[in-house]
Design a protein around this motif. Structure first.
Motif, PDB file in Angstrom:
ATOM      1  N   PHE A   1       0.833  -1.204   0.000  1.00 17.74           N
ATOM      2  CA  PHE A   1       0.000   0.000   0.000  1.00 17.74           C
ATOM      3  C   PHE A   1       0.869   1.256   0.000  1.00 17.74           C
ATOM      4  O   PHE A   1       0.635   2.195  -0.764  1.00 17.74           O
ATOM      5  N   LEU A   2       1.897   1.270   0.864  1.00 19.57           N
ATOM      6  CA  LEU A   2       2.780   2.435   0.929  1.00 19.57           C
ATOM      7  C   LEU A   2       3.553   2.598  -0.375  1.00 19.57           C
ATOM      8  O   LEU A   2       3.714   3.720  -0.886  1.00 19.57           O
ATOM      9  N   PHE A   3       4.015   1.490  -0.932  1.00 19.08           N
ATOM     10  CA  PHE A   3       4.726   1.523  -2.210  1.00 19.08           C
ATOM     11  C   PHE A   3       3.842   2.098  -3.311  1.00 19.08           C
ATOM     12  O   PHE A   3       4.266   2.976  -4.074  1.00 19.08           O
ATOM     13  N   SER A   4       2.618   1.626  -3.406  1.00 17.15           N
ATOM     14  CA  SER A   4       1.718   2.046  -4.488  1.00 17.15           C
ATOM     15  C   SER A   4       1.387   3.534  -4.416  1.00 17.15           C
ATOM     16  O   SER A   4       1.403   4.233  -5.433  1.00 17.15           O
ATOM     17  N   SER A   5       1.093   4.027  -3.208  1.00 16.48           N
ATOM     18  CA  SER A   5       0.707   5.430  -3.074  1.00 16.48           C
ATOM     19  C   SER A   5       1.868   6.364  -3.403  1.00 16.48           C
ATOM     20  O   SER A   5       1.686   7.380  -4.094  1.00 16.48           O
ATOM     21  N   MET A   6       3.088   6.042  -2.938  1.00 16.19           N
ATOM     22  CA  MET A   6       4.231   6.915  -3.223  1.00 16.19           C
ATOM     23  C   MET A   6       4.692   6.794  -4.670  1.00 16.19           C
ATOM     24  O   MET A   6       5.151   7.780  -5.264  1.00 16.19           O
ATOM     25  N   MET A   7       4.582   5.622  -5.250  1.00 17.69           N
ATOM     26  CA  MET A   7       4.937   5.464  -6.656  1.00 17.69           C
ATOM     27  C   MET A   7       3.972   6.251  -7.544  1.00 17.69           C
ATOM     28  O   MET A   7       4.394   6.914  -8.516  1.00 17.69           O
ATOM     29  N   PHE A   8       2.695   6.200  -7.226  1.00 21.10           N
ATOM     30  CA  PHE A   8       1.698   6.977  -7.972  1.00 21.10           C
ATOM     31  C   PHE A   8       2.008   8.476  -7.874  1.00 21.10           C
ATOM     32  O   PHE A   8       1.979   9.199  -8.875  1.00 21.10           O
ATOM     33  N   CYS A   9       2.334   8.933  -6.672  1.00 18.08           N
ATOM     34  CA  CYS A   9       2.688  10.334  -6.467  1.00 18.08           C
ATOM     35  C   CYS A   9       3.903  10.712  -7.312  1.00 18.08           C
ATOM     36  O   CYS A   9       3.894  11.739  -8.013  1.00 18.08           O
ATOM     37  N   GLY A  10       4.938   9.893  -7.258  1.00 20.34           N
ATOM     38  CA  GLY A  10       6.158  10.198  -7.997  1.00 20.34           C
ATOM     39  C   GLY A  10       5.942  10.257  -9.493  1.00 20.34           C
ATOM     40  O   GLY A  10       6.453  11.156 -10.176  1.00 20.34           O
TER      41      GLY A  10
END
Length: 553
Positions: free
Chosen positions: A397-406
């Motif tokens: 979940f943390l990976f997906s949200s920050m990757m989407f942001c980036g």
């Protein structure tokens, strides 16, 4: 081997249920305490905003015998080529003003537009041109204070209790805001901005730990998002409403102190953390808290909550009566890995989160509408995260949200600079991703760090976050030279944080760890388990099925 009874605290108190009157009261009251924390860090968007300005015209110049001071929006080109200089007057003091081609600095000061604000610290202390650096510097000092607050509050909270630190800082948030409103100089403003950062960040972290340790796993997730994070978001949403009706910076600071003062009487309703009391051997006080909660929930209480034998065995012998320090965060391999990854992830997430929030005044359009939309996005993402958080492993979940942001922020590089709407859309999409990550990481690392060092661990992680906050105003300032550059920096750090987050262990449906020996190993160590992680591996469904205690990672 640690006594398993300590890890059964949730089972011992399971008779309380998940969402009784006591749990709902704690979620609501601690959630309301997040209101001041939600706007204190970003109130500088309005307090320190730079109004339109230009040089004052010459104090001894006249046109037809009248003093020259044209209306702001009627400033003609003869005043100067930019807001930091003006054309020199030729030596003709008896007739109409005649201008030369040479320029000079604004030696008589500046005139500021009052269309949006009656006053900001910029217009009051003339923080423009050569003094413009003082604006991001004063903003960064708030986060410098937060850095120290994160560090010292963890130690005090773990040593003296969650409740005393929580209410001490809760009182001083409005006190520092009120004193700051009386500032007679920029230096005084900065000093109290730093002090306000100390108490605000300390309060926000301590409230998270206090609530998490009193609630069951299910209620803890709800509290993190519907109480702690939602209160923060609602406080952020109140800011543009306050600022729209209060256009002077001093009265805006006075108004910001009111919600905090109203929450102080909750001292008589919010108890100390029973987990912390048990760790300190104050069993009778812990039982009293639990019995009062049962009475409020109208559920029967077992005659004996903690047997005498259990009370002396709440910690293993080597950890009994031990005073923990910050060195315990790096003494064992598992805690060291969690601490190092946590500091970098928190620094990156906080830098992007506050950077995009502080960049509101640089976006095209109405600053009040932009700020409210940003807050509304945060609130929406907190609710969405609450609904989705148990449907995926924590690291994913943390990976997906920050990757989407980036990805959203780096995509801005492909957009022409004159397409302002696309800039805003992609920036807001990036804001959605980092808002989800920002609220999620508080819950995630609360589950990763054991009770005995939880507040210190979160404090160290928050110290990393404040370093990111300190950097963010200067990253935004780079937008003066390249509008795209801040987004590229934020996007890069977002993707780096996403990559590192995938290494963290999954804590979904896990019990809250109480002892350092219960800390889970990061994913890279699942195939080889040193002696110190053997116990932690027994409490996880993943890891080595056959543990070789002589193996090294």
């Amino acid at each position: 081997m640690p006594n398993p009874k300590m890890s059964d605290y949730d089972e011992t108190t399971s008779f309380l249920g998940n969402y009784g009157s006591f749990q709902i009261l704690i979620i609501v009251l601690l959630g309301l305490s997040g209101l001041p924390c939600g706007y204190m860090g970003v109130i500088v968007v309005f307090v320190s905003d730079t109004p339109e300005h230009h040089c004052k015209v010459w104090s001894n110049s006249t046109i037809d015998g009248a003093h020259v001071e044209p209306p702001f929006h009627e400033r003609s080109s003869w005043i100067g080529p930019d807001s930091c200089s003006r054309y020199k007057v030729r030596a003709n003091w008896t007739g109409p003003v005649e201008l030369g081609n040479d320029t000079e600095e604004c030696v008589d000061g500046w005139v500021y537009s009052t269309e949006r604000y009656t006053a900001t610290i910029v217009s009051e202390w003339e923080l423009v041109c050569d003094n413009a650096w003082k604006v991001p510097f004063s903003t960064s000092l708030y986060f410098v204070g937060g850095l120290f607050g994160s560090f010292i509050s963890g130690h005090f909270s773990d040593r003296f209790g969650r409740k005393p630190v929580f209410f001490f800082t809760l009182v001083f948030i409005p006190v520092t805001a009120l004193i700051q409103a009386t500032s007679v100089s920029w230096v005084m403003f900065c000093i109290f901005n730093c002090l306000k950062g100390v108490v605000t960040i300390s309060n926000y972290l301590t409230s998270l730990v206090l609530g998490a340790e009193m609630l069951s796993e299910s209620a803890r997730v709800s509290y993190t998002f519907l109480g702690h994070s939602l209160g923060f978001g609602l406080g952020y949403a109140l800011l543009p409403l306050f600022a729209y009706f209060i256009r002077g910076w001093r009265m805006l600071l006075v108004a910001s102190a009111i919600p905090g003062l109203l929450i102080v009487p909750t001292w008589w309703l919010i108890p100390e953390s029973p987990r912390w009391l048990l760790q300190k051997g104050r069993v009778e006080e812990a039982e009293l808290v639990i019995r009062n909660a049962a009475k409020m929930n109208r559920v029967p209480v077992p005659e004996v909550l903690f047997k005498a034998g259990e009370c002396s065995e709440l910690q293993p012998q080597d950890e009994a009566q031990q005073t923990f320090t910050y060195m315990d965060l790096i003494r064992t391999r598992n805690m060291r890995n969690i601490t190092i990854l946590g500091v970098f992830i928190w620094m990156s997430v906080a830098m992007v989160f506050y950077g995009l929030a502080l960049n509101t005044s640089n976006l095209n359009g109405n600053i009040y509408v932009n700020c409210f939309i940003s807050a509304a996005i945060d609130i929406g993402m907190y609710l969405a995260t609450w609904l989705l958080v148990n449907r995926a492993p924590r690291p994913i979940f943390l990976f997906s949200s920050m990757m989407f942001c980036g990805i959203m922020l780096l995509t801005i590089k492909l957009v022409p600079e004159d397409m302002h709407l696309m800039f805003q859309v992609l920036g807001l999409l990036g804001r959605m991703g980092v808002s989800a990550a920002y609220s999620f990481m508080f819950m995630f690392f609360t589950e990763l760090i054991p009770t005995v060092v939880r507040n210190m661990g979160l404090g160290v992680n928050s110290t990393g976050a404040r370093i990111g906050n300190i950097i963010s105003p200067y990253v935004i300032y780079l937008g003066v030279y390249s509008k795209i550059l801040p987004y590229l920096i934020f996007g890069t750090f977002s993707i780096m944080a996403a990559v590192f987050s995938i290494l963290l262990p999954n804590t979904r449906n896990s019990k809250l760890p109480d002892l350092i020996s219960q800390t889970q190993p990061i994913r890279s160590c699942h195939c080889c388990c040193p002696k110190e992680t053997a116990t932690a591996q027994e409490h996880t469904t993943e890891g080595c099925k056959k543990m070789d205690k002589s193996a090294t990672c």
